[in-house]
Design a protein around this motif. Sequence first.
Motif, PDB file in Angstrom:
ATOM      1  N   ARG A 245     -33.160 -35.600  28.638  1.00  0.00           N
ATOM      2  CA  ARG A 245     -31.744 -35.954  28.525  1.00  0.00           C
ATOM      3  C   ARG A 245     -30.900 -34.734  28.190  1.00  0.00           C
ATOM      4  O   ARG A 245     -29.778 -34.565  28.684  1.00  0.00           O
ATOM      5  N   GLY A 246     -31.464 -33.846  27.375  1.00  0.00           N
ATOM      6  CA  GLY A 246     -30.765 -32.589  27.083  1.00  0.00           C
ATOM      7  C   GLY A 246     -30.579 -31.752  28.334  1.00  0.00           C
ATOM      8  O   GLY A 246     -29.505 -31.150  28.538  1.00  0.00           O
ATOM      9  N   CYS A 247     -31.606 -31.730  29.186  1.00  0.00           N
ATOM     10  CA  CYS A 247     -31.505 -30.981  30.445  1.00  0.00           C
ATOM     11  C   CYS A 247     -30.416 -31.563  31.343  1.00  0.00           C
ATOM     12  O   CYS A 247     -29.682 -30.826  32.010  1.00  0.00           O
ATOM     13  N   ILE A 248     -30.328 -32.891  31.380  1.00  0.00           N
ATOM     14  CA  ILE A 248     -29.298 -33.543  32.206  1.00  0.00           C
ATOM     15  C   ILE A 248     -27.911 -33.091  31.761  1.00  0.00           C
ATOM     16  O   ILE A 248     -27.040 -32.758  32.584  1.00  0.00           O
ATOM     17  N   HIS A 249     -27.692 -33.025  30.457  1.00  0.00           N
ATOM     18  CA  HIS A 249     -26.377 -32.636  29.948  1.00  0.00           C
ATOM     19  C   HIS A 249     -26.110 -31.149  30.150  1.00  0.00           C
ATOM     20  O   HIS A 249     -24.976 -30.740  30.430  1.00  0.00           O
ATOM     21  N   LEU A 250     -27.145 -30.337  30.028  1.00  0.00           N
ATOM     22  CA  LEU A 250     -26.960 -28.890  30.220  1.00  0.00           C
ATOM     23  C   LEU A 250     -26.654 -28.547  31.666  1.00  0.00           C
ATOM     24  O   LEU A 250     -25.968 -27.552  31.940  1.00  0.00           O
ATOM     25  N   ARG A 251     -27.162 -29.367  32.591  1.00  0.00           N
ATOM     26  CA  ARG A 251     -26.991 -29.048  34.004  1.00  0.00           C
ATOM     27  C   ARG A 251     -25.871 -29.874  34.648  1.00  0.00           C
ATOM     28  O   ARG A 251     -25.863 -30.068  35.872  1.00  0.00           O
ATOM     29  N   GLN A 252     -24.943 -30.351  33.878  1.00  0.00           N
ATOM     30  CA  GLN A 252     -23.835 -31.113  34.442  1.00  0.00           C
ATOM     31  C   GLN A 252     -23.071 -30.279  35.478  1.00  0.00           C
ATOM     32  O   GLN A 252     -22.720 -29.137  35.214  1.00  0.00           O
ATOM     33  N   GLY A 253     -22.824 -30.888  36.663  1.00  0.00           N
ATOM     34  CA  GLY A 253     -22.095 -30.195  37.721  1.00  0.00           C
ATOM     35  C   GLY A 253     -22.964 -29.266  38.530  1.00  0.00           C
ATOM     36  O   GLY A 253     -22.476 -28.623  39.451  1.00  0.00           O
ATOM     37  N   ARG A 254     -24.228 -29.157  38.175  1.00  0.00           N
ATOM     38  CA  ARG A 254     -25.158 -28.283  38.909  1.00  0.00           C
ATOM     39  C   ARG A 254     -26.431 -29.059  39.215  1.00  0.00           C
ATOM     40  O   ARG A 254     -26.738 -30.052  38.551  1.00  0.00           O
ATOM     41  N   PRO A 255     -27.224 -28.610  40.204  1.00  0.00           N
ATOM     42  CA  PRO A 255     -28.505 -29.255  40.469  1.00  0.00           C
ATOM     43  C   PRO A 255     -29.415 -29.172  39.245  1.00  0.00           C
ATOM     44  O   PRO A 255     -29.353 -28.210  38.467  1.00  0.00           O
ATOM     45  N   LEU A 256     -30.226 -30.176  39.066  1.00  0.00           N
ATOM     46  CA  LEU A 256     -31.149 -30.169  37.925  1.00  0.00           C
ATOM     47  C   LEU A 256     -32.086 -28.971  38.008  1.00  0.00           C
ATOM     48  O   LEU A 256     -32.373 -28.317  36.996  1.00  0.00           O
ATOM     49  N   VAL A 257     -32.563 -28.655  39.227  1.00  0.00           N
ATOM     50  CA  VAL A 257     -33.397 -27.475  39.459  1.00  0.00           C
ATOM     51  C   VAL A 257     -32.731 -26.697  40.592  1.00  0.00           C
ATOM     52  O   VAL A 257     -32.455 -27.248  41.654  1.00  0.00           O
ATOM     53  N   ASP A 258     -32.444 -25.421  40.330  1.00  0.00           N
ATOM     54  CA  ASP A 258     -31.766 -24.598  41.329  1.00  0.00           C
ATOM     55  C   ASP A 258     -32.541 -24.593  42.646  1.00  0.00           C
ATOM     56  O   ASP A 258     -33.758 -24.396  42.679  1.00  0.00           O
ATOM     57  N   GLY A 259     -31.787 -24.839  43.730  1.00  0.00           N
ATOM     58  CA  GLY A 259     -32.382 -24.798  45.059  1.00  0.00           C
ATOM     59  C   GLY A 259     -33.166 -26.035  45.432  1.00  0.00           C
ATOM     60  O   GLY A 259     -33.794 -26.084  46.487  1.00  0.00           O
ATOM     61  N   LYS A 260     -33.146 -27.072  44.563  1.00  0.00           N
ATOM     62  CA  LYS A 260     -33.890 -28.303  44.843  1.00  0.00           C
ATOM     63  C   LYS A 260     -32.927 -29.496  44.859  1.00  0.00           C
ATOM     64  O   LYS A 260     -31.835 -29.441  44.307  1.00  0.00           O
ATOM     65  N   ASN A 261     -33.366 -30.571  45.479  1.00  0.00           N
ATOM     66  CA  ASN A 261     -32.566 -31.801  45.532  1.00  0.00           C
ATOM     67  C   ASN A 261     -33.141 -32.879  44.611  1.00  0.00           C
ATOM     68  O   ASN A 261     -33.043 -34.069  44.884  1.00  0.00           O
ATOM     69  N   ALA A 262     -33.734 -32.392  43.516  1.00  0.00           N
ATOM     70  CA  ALA A 262     -34.358 -33.346  42.580  1.00  0.00           C
ATOM     71  C   ALA A 262     -33.297 -34.131  41.827  1.00  0.00           C
ATOM     72  O   ALA A 262     -32.256 -33.586  41.440  1.00  0.00           O
ATOM     73  N   GLN A 263     -33.594 -35.432  41.591  1.00  0.00           N
ATOM     74  CA  GLN A 263     -32.725 -36.293  40.792  1.00  0.00           C
ATOM     75  C   GLN A 263     -33.577 -37.109  39.829  1.00  0.00           C
ATOM     76  O   GLN A 263     -34.705 -37.490  40.152  1.00  0.00           O
ATOM     77  N   ILE A 264     -33.021 -37.352  38.631  1.00  0.00           N
ATOM     78  CA  ILE A 264     -33.749 -38.159  37.649  1.00  0.00           C
ATOM     79  C   ILE A 264     -32.780 -39.107  36.945  1.00  0.00           C
ATOM     80  O   ILE A 264     -31.559 -38.886  36.922  1.00  0.00           O
TER      81      ILE A 264
END
Length: 837
Positions: A361-380
């Motif tokens: 959940r912390g990662c989701i908030h840190l990556r707001q407005g950006r892909p969760l993993v750079d260069g990937k289309n991952a979603q959680i």
Amino acid sequence: YPLSTFKIYPDSVWGKKSGKPMNFPDCMMVSNNYFHPKWCAVAHRRLKNVAVTLEWIPDSMSLKMINEIDKELTANELQSIKRTFEMFSASARSRLGSGALQRSPSSTAAQLMTSDGKRVLAQGKLTVSASLVMFEPDEATNRQQLCVDTRDVISADFVSMGTDETEHSTLTIQLKQGFISRLEKDTKAGEVRGDESDEEEGQSTRAPSGNPDEKVILETPAVVDASELSTDDSPNLASPAKAASETGRVMFCGMANSMFNLCEHLQSLIGWYHKERLKASDTKLTIVELREMLKALGMSVQNERDMRQRLEELQIPIGADGGGLDIQKITKLMISTDRFNRVQNGRYFVATSLREAEALRGCIHLRQGRPLVDGKNAQIALRVGDTMIDSTGGFQEAGPYQAKQARQLFKYFNSDLEYTDSEVSLLLSGIKHNALDERQTYFEEIRSCRRRSRKDWRISALSPVFTTPDEFLLLARRAVLATVRLLIRVNGMRLLDAFRAFDYNHDGLLMCSELYGGLEWLGMMLLPSDIHELVRHVDKSREGRVRWDDFQKALEDEELDEQGEDAWQLEQKTKLHFMRVRIRPKAMEELWIDPRLKDIKVVDDIPMSVLQEIKIKPKQASNFVEVWNSKYSNSRKKVSVWEPVLEKTFKIRRNKMRLCLGHYASTSYSKPSKSKSLLIELTDTATSRVFKSSNLDDAHLNHLVPHPIRYKQIWSQVDKNSAFYAWKPIPPNKNYVCLGMIGTNSPQEPPLQAVRCVPIGWTVVSKTKPVKIWDDTGTGGKRGSLWTVNSFGTIIFSNSHTPPPGPHYELKARRFMAHEGYVKGAFSLKPDLNAQF
């Protein structure tokens, strides 16, 4: 890693079956942080609850629907689908598409006429519905009432008496022979006591309406003779049901337009009910019924348009009217359930630890407005139960079916025991490729590692998972429930209306026979085995009877109630007063046995040679114990009720046994006369008087002269100083009768052992005229009286001041042997429903 590889113990700990993983859908996963495979060891390790799950899409661009439709069904699955289809395509199922049956009840003001149309009997309201034809008089005290099954109407004829619509016209209804009046019987003082006549010990044989193979006796709400018809409003008027039983016709008069509409409504119903039923192989489901079927499997569609679209995707044609779904099309749909439910490949559901979920959940908030993993289309997305608590931007949620199934699989993995029917179906569809014993071993192993109370899964909603191979076996039972739900609404009834109508003896519990008769009345032709399965499923108390709460929970449809009519509209459709309707039970073997009968010892049979040695004769009672007296009742006459004292064994004559047949009354506060208070004495003439007879022990007596199976309260009188309750014993079946009644000081039923029944072959109808001992004149309470009706002097209670209805019985001779009149194999602890209902 896949949930299908998860195990808590190695194979060597609990034997060969232990430690074996289960097969789950490929989308089910477990995080190493929740449980690492290397932790699988001999040492016990506690498993924490799965509180938060992760919905993970590694590449949103690779998501695609499952398109394969070549899944094969097993022979058992195909048989289950066929059985379900037969449930829906029975006579009741085919009724659902009928416009006549879905039509609202029609009512109009009408005059009830004599059968020749020359005289008016009463003014009132005539109502026609899919279930009933009912005439209700304007005067509350008028007994000119009629309530019959619409199925019992064989013709309806309209005769116009003028050209103007406002002119009066007649409607003549022809009823089939042996029709049953559905009105409750009136139990007011001075009128017919229907409940008493209903409870005659095995003397009448009745059957539900519509079964011509069984003898049907007319129930009437009045007892006057049909020849006493009159033009005035006197109480000598025969009821319409009584008059119709002789002529087969009932005539009404009213406004031409209204009478014509009622006639047209009735004729459409007659045409439907009496048409030839289709064979199951020729019938087809409608979209409405298919939706109910899919709902039982945990599948859901938004509306009819959505359903049509999904069927078109599977190339399953459907008629413009929403029908045409035969068994082949249904089977094709079951083969392609994943495609129908739009299950996606490339989506995973993961069990995580709480700490891991917090970090994600912390990662989701840190990556707001950006892909969760750079260069990937991952979603959680993170979920707690069915609630999404957080997700990455633009997250594409799973379809309802896939998400709900994953939720149920994690509940099983989490050792939960609480499920709804549709949730059990979703769970079974996900684990059906595992053997039953493997499911049980896996569940019990994992639960042993959790901090949970060890509730027995056998009495939980999860039990079908360990006893049913696949979800299709549950469909037939749920098809019945879905059909019952729809038929109740089609008949303009609420669930409570139906429960009250089915509950023939008004004890708040549905026996199997009551449910059997009620469902047949709705139009469902089921087997007794189907009723047993249905009762076992609905009855959560597991005693073999259905309570209102269980009935409501099994049949209520929150989704339909929310989208359906409002309360006012529903109330208008239920103004036929269904609580007054009593539907005849249909006799079948009951699942419920009175716990008081379980410990009774009884022999299976008594040889005729033994019965020939047992002598029967009356014997005077030697002592009494007072039960009640009228000292504090303010009655004008004195009376006291006494229980005889029985000697279980005699000091010398041990080959004899005396039996209580009922209680006795005295017209004073002293003991009753011994010479007028008789018992029955059994003597084993083959045994010496100094030895105890083995043929007169409890097991033999319980076969030959059994105790009643229950009691019915006939009358009571309660004040601050005393209380008295009068009870009528109900014999086990029509082969036995009771010669008296008993009284107690408690509202609880007396012990069954308080009185004995005798074989009806030992008796004849008593010729003694009933003699009144006492009545409650002066008490101001409910009317009641005490009577004697035979030479034994046992009391019979009446809930009025008139003689109790017969027949009453007397021993056929002063002395005789037990084999005379005995019916071999007559005894049974199972109640005879013809006597009970």
